[in-house]
Design an enzyme around this catalytic site. Structure first.
Site, PDB file in Angstrom:
ATOM      1  N   HIS A 198      -2.610  -1.173  -3.462  1.00  0.00           N
ATOM      2  CA  HIS A 198      -3.757  -0.282  -3.313  1.00  0.00           C
ATOM      3  C   HIS A 198      -3.615   0.902  -4.263  1.00  0.00           C
ATOM      4  O   HIS A 198      -2.699   1.714  -4.121  1.00  0.00           O
ATOM      5  CB  HIS A 198      -3.858   0.228  -1.874  1.00  0.00           C
ATOM      6  N   MET A 248      -0.072   1.238   5.175  1.00  0.00           N
ATOM      7  CA  MET A 248      -0.795   1.513   6.418  1.00  0.00           C
ATOM      8  C   MET A 248      -1.938   0.513   6.575  1.00  0.00           C
ATOM      9  O   MET A 248      -2.416  -0.081   5.608  1.00  0.00           O
ATOM     10  CB  MET A 248      -1.337   2.937   6.424  1.00  0.00           C
ATOM     11  N   SER A 295       0.853  -1.188   0.000  1.00  0.00           N
ATOM     12  CA  SER A 295       0.000   0.000   0.000  1.00  0.00           C
ATOM     13  C   SER A 295       0.891   1.241   0.000  1.00  0.00           C
ATOM     14  O   SER A 295       1.693   1.420  -0.915  1.00  0.00           O
ATOM     15  CB  SER A 295      -0.956  -0.010   1.196  1.00  0.00           C
ATOM     16  N   THR A 296       0.804   2.076   1.040  1.00  0.00           N
ATOM     17  CA  THR A 296       1.558   3.333   1.079  1.00  0.00           C
ATOM     18  C   THR A 296       3.058   3.087   0.913  1.00  0.00           C
ATOM     19  O   THR A 296       3.651   2.325   1.669  1.00  0.00           O
ATOM     20  CB  THR A 296       1.306   4.052   2.410  1.00  0.00           C
ATOM     21  N   ASP A 307      -4.480  -4.641   6.018  1.00  0.00           N
ATOM     22  CA  ASP A 307      -4.853  -5.471   4.869  1.00  0.00           C
ATOM     23  C   ASP A 307      -3.704  -6.408   4.506  1.00  0.00           C
ATOM     24  O   ASP A 307      -2.564  -5.978   4.348  1.00  0.00           O
ATOM     25  CB  ASP A 307      -5.205  -4.575   3.680  1.00  0.00           C
TER      26      ASP A 307
END
Length: 364
Positions: free
Chosen positions: A209, A302, A183-184, A305
């Site tokens: 993501h 973050m 993600s991030t 998930d």
């Protein structure tokens, strides 16, 4: 809790005023300044001293990318890009931006609310993120050792030899699929991992993501840089050696059995673990179908998930790798996977390719 100090940089007066007003109305944030262009922001930054900044990319004069390259080495502030559908987002992320949000269609019902919700969550996480400068400017002391969890240390994790020179057995050490979630900070982390892989690898599936539209551009970017073929996945695509399939934004991607091999399903469904595509959805499917013939990798991001899905992969016999705290932009998803017991080995980002190749080279 102290409010998060935000600076807004955008050349559109209507959008900038709307964003300043809505962030300022939230008790979590304090808008400490705004700028009409990147040069204005560069001059204001030392006085305003925000915790985090929103930044448009395409602005007159100095672009957002030029701003990142000039300012971050001096003021390493977390920056969230707020941009329309634009391939230059990935250049900005490579220049050190933490994350990005797609600008909303102000006339679409629910679009503004969804945008604000996403942006606020990214601002909260991003305010604590580590700013990663381009590799030439990074310190060599990031930490390159692997820390094993419930198994002996993997000596190959600190190997300096290029992974492309590693000779793999014909059956890839009985590994059929490598699944990666992030993600991030993940766009650059994924690139750093897969660009080191040789052309002959098991099929790779990735969930990052990312909103619709951007995944196709990101797949094209990876395809230009990597030795492997990379494409945005389509429903029914086969998982084959030498190819990476990237989950399309806005859909859930699963690995499913297809005869003696595997393919992917990409379907319109509800969010899982707050995301669409979701890493948990991908990892759950790999645990159920590929079982012990899989490798799972969870990278910076973050939230949680992928943590539950990675635990299921490990319980199914898969070999699982988590990025370590020191090299994550946000040590959220890998931390949750580690705490849940789903990680076989933690590794610095730069060493993950060697850890993967060592597992593939293991005699079957």
């Amino acid at each position: 809790m102290r409010k998060i100090r935000v600076m807004v940089v955008d050349d559109s007066i209507l959008f900038r005023n709307w964003l300043v007003q809505n962030l300022g109305a939230d008790s979590l944030f304090e808008v400490v300044g705004y700028a009409v262009n990147a040069l204005d922001a560069k001059n204001m930054l030392p006085q305003v001293k925000p915790d985090i900044m929103t930044l448009d990319i395409e602005m007159p004069g100095m672009t957002g990318i030029d701003f990142l390259r000039e300012v971050l080495p001096v003021h390493p502030i977390p920056i969230i890009l707020v941009s329309s559908l634009n391939v230059r987002v990935f250049d900005a992320l490579a220049a050190g931006a933490v994350d990005f949000v797609r600008k909303p269609d102000m006339n679409m019902e629910g679009g503004k609310e969804a945008f604000l919700s996403t942006l606020k969550s990214k601002l909260c996480a991003g305010a604590e993120a580590k700013v990663k400068l381009p590799s030439a400017a990074r310190h060599a002391s990031e930490g390159v050792s692997a820390t094993s969890v419930g198994m002996p240390p993997n000596s190959s994790a600190t190997s300096s030899s290029p992974v492309s020179s590693t000779r793999l057995p014909a059956n890839f050490g009985n590994i059929d699929v490598i699944a990666i979630g992030a993600s991030t900070g993940g766009t650059e982390a994924i690139l750093e991992v897969v660009r080191q892989f040789p052309a002959k690898m098991p099929g790779i599936v990735i969930t990052q993501h990312m909103p619709p539209g951007f995944t196709a551009m990101y797949a094209e970017r990876l395809n230009r840089i990597c030795q492997l073929k990379v494409k945005e996945a389509s429903h029914g695509d086969k998982v084959v050696p030498g190819q990476i399939l990237l989950a399309p934004g806005g859909l859930q991607m699963r690995v499913i059995r297809m005869g003696s091999g595997y393919s992917v399903s990409c379907t319109e469904e509800a969010k899982v673990s707050g995301h669409k595509p979701s890493v948990d959805v991908l990892f759950d499917s790999v645990a159920a179908t590929v079982k012990n013939r899989a490798i799972g990798v969870i990278l910076t991001g973050m939230g949680a998930d992928g943590a539950a899905g990675m635990l299921r992969m490990r319980k199914a016999g898969a070999y699982t790798i988590g990025q370590n705290r020191e090299t994550c932009v946000v040590y959220g998803m890998p931390m949750e996977a580690y705490r849940a017991g789903g990680v076989c080995v933690q590794s610095a980002l730069s060493s993950i390719p060697q850890v993967v190749m060592a597992r593939l080279s293991k005699p079957s």
